[in-house]
Design a protein around this motif. Sequence first.
Motif, mmCIF file in Angstrom:
data_model
loop_
_atom_site.group_PDB
_atom_site.id
_atom_site.type_symbol
_atom_site.label_atom_id
_atom_site.label_comp_id
_atom_site.label_asym_id
_atom_site.label_seq_id
_atom_site.Cartn_x
_atom_site.Cartn_y
_atom_site.Cartn_z
ATOM 1 N N THR A 4 0.840 -1.192 0.000
ATOM 2 C CA THR A 4 0.000 0.000 0.000
ATOM 3 C C THR A 4 0.876 1.244 0.000
ATOM 4 O O THR A 4 1.884 1.297 0.703
ATOM 5 C CB THR A 4 -0.916 0.028 1.238
ATOM 6 N N ALA A 5 0.487 2.226 -0.803
ATOM 7 C CA ALA A 5 1.113 3.545 -0.793
ATOM 8 C C ALA A 5 0.181 4.514 -0.071
ATOM 9 O O ALA A 5 -1.037 4.421 -0.207
ATOM 10 C CB ALA A 5 1.365 4.031 -2.220
ATOM 11 N N THR A 16 3.851 0.044 9.363
ATOM 12 C CA THR A 16 3.439 -1.149 8.622
ATOM 13 C C THR A 16 4.221 -1.344 7.328
ATOM 14 O O THR A 16 3.857 -2.176 6.509
ATOM 15 C CB THR A 16 1.932 -1.089 8.308
ATOM 16 N N GLN A 17 5.282 -0.547 7.137
ATOM 17 C CA GLN A 17 6.191 -0.704 6.003
ATOM 18 C C GLN A 17 5.491 -0.553 4.651
ATOM 19 O O GLN A 17 5.754 -1.303 3.702
ATOM 20 C CB GLN A 17 6.915 -2.052 6.072
ATOM 21 N N CYS A 18 4.601 0.423 4.557
ATOM 22 C CA CYS A 18 4.014 0.737 3.254
ATOM 23 C C CYS A 18 5.134 1.033 2.256
ATOM 24 O O CYS A 18 6.148 1.643 2.608
ATOM 25 C CB CYS A 18 3.091 1.947 3.377
ATOM 26 N N PHE A 19 4.948 0.624 1.004
ATOM 27 C CA PHE A 19 6.042 0.765 0.044
ATOM 28 C C PHE A 19 6.293 2.217 -0.350
ATOM 29 O O PHE A 19 7.368 2.558 -0.849
ATOM 30 C CB PHE A 19 5.798 -0.102 -1.194
ATOM 31 N N TYR A 20 5.314 3.082 -0.120
ATOM 32 C CA TYR A 20 5.503 4.511 -0.377
ATOM 33 C C TYR A 20 4.761 5.300 0.682
ATOM 34 O O TYR A 20 3.603 5.003 1.005
ATOM 35 C CB TYR A 20 4.980 4.898 -1.767
ATOM 36 N N VAL A 21 5.434 6.333 1.217
ATOM 37 C CA VAL A 21 4.837 7.219 2.213
ATOM 38 C C VAL A 21 5.189 8.647 1.808
ATOM 39 O O VAL A 21 6.359 9.042 1.872
ATOM 40 C CB VAL A 21 5.363 6.935 3.638
ATOM 41 N N GLY A 22 4.205 9.399 1.367
ATOM 42 C CA GLY A 22 4.453 10.765 0.919
ATOM 43 C C GLY A 22 3.593 11.760 1.661
ATOM 44 O O GLY A 22 2.455 11.458 2.041
ATOM 45 N N ALA A 23 4.134 12.969 1.863
ATOM 46 C CA ALA A 23 3.405 13.992 2.607
ATOM 47 C C ALA A 23 3.607 15.361 1.962
ATOM 48 O O ALA A 23 4.733 15.760 1.654
ATOM 49 C CB ALA A 23 3.860 14.026 4.066
ATOM 50 N N ILE A 71 5.103 4.943 -8.424
ATOM 51 C CA ILE A 71 5.518 3.881 -9.345
ATOM 52 C C ILE A 71 6.997 3.569 -9.157
ATOM 53 O O ILE A 71 7.410 2.397 -9.170
ATOM 54 C CB ILE A 71 5.225 4.303 -10.799
ATOM 55 N N LEU A 72 7.816 4.589 -8.965
ATOM 56 C CA LEU A 72 9.241 4.374 -8.712
ATOM 57 C C LEU A 72 9.452 3.521 -7.468
ATOM 58 O O LEU A 72 10.243 2.575 -7.469
ATOM 59 C CB LEU A 72 9.945 5.720 -8.553
ATOM 60 N N ALA A 73 8.728 3.842 -6.402
ATOM 61 C CA ALA A 73 8.860 3.083 -5.156
ATOM 62 C C ALA A 73 8.379 1.649 -5.315
ATOM 63 O O ALA A 73 8.965 0.715 -4.752
ATOM 64 C CB ALA A 73 8.081 3.775 -4.037
ATOM 65 N N LEU A 74 7.324 1.455 -6.089
ATOM 66 C CA LEU A 74 6.753 0.118 -6.267
ATOM 67 C C LEU A 74 7.663 -0.780 -7.094
ATOM 68 O O LEU A 74 7.831 -1.965 -6.779
ATOM 69 C CB LEU A 74 5.385 0.234 -6.949
#
Length: 231
Positions: free
Chosen positions: A139-140, A161-168, A220-223
């Motif tokens: 989950t991002a 929970t180690q989401c593959f992307y976390v942005g703010a 997409i880069l993170a995934l």
Amino acid sequence: MDRSLLETLNAERDARRAAILVTRLADGSQTLVRREDDYSSDPLEHEFRKRFLSGKSGTVTTEAGDAFLTVSVPAPRLVIIGAVHISQALVPMAEIAGLDVTVIDPRTAFATEERFPGAALKAEWPEDVLKETPLDAYTAVAAVTHDPKIDDFPLMEALRTQCFYVGALGSRKTHGKRLERFTASGLDPALFERIDAPIGLDIGAASPEEIAVAVLGSIILALRKAPEPAA
């Protein structure tokens, strides 16, 4: 396939955990490799890591003979915190890219069907939504409200929970204050470097639509290319 192996694979799928079924073509023997397993000593380690990111099945050649890798990875999700203009542009873009998108915002003036027609929209507090649908490694999370009362909890939960992307969303000054709050809440500062802030690729985006493109590019880069998350 061995029944117990099939049951294990199905359990991993149900729990939204990634796994690879390795079938040795010479004799039909099978083993199951889960993403959280320690497979660092396996000759196929690099192949496993690559395919957990790509999600693609296929045949590989090893010294012991050919093997077919059946890759099972959960469908990637995007949880957007904030029903703002950026989100209105990001939702259809992310859906076209194959992400399962949910928008969460307790502010009922923003979270409306008129502004997000056909979208999975939750006009509730993130704390309540995430109890029912927990975050996970596939989950991002993109937090774009500019309101700590709404953004902080899902961001911290995404790191835990180690989401593959976390942005703010927010300036570096705003982000610095955010990290001070996270530290005061007891979150491990070692996790902070995983936050993409200011959010999105640095492409000079100015409009909500351009920022949405930058955010989707980062996701997409993170995934597909980011290092494996810690086990």
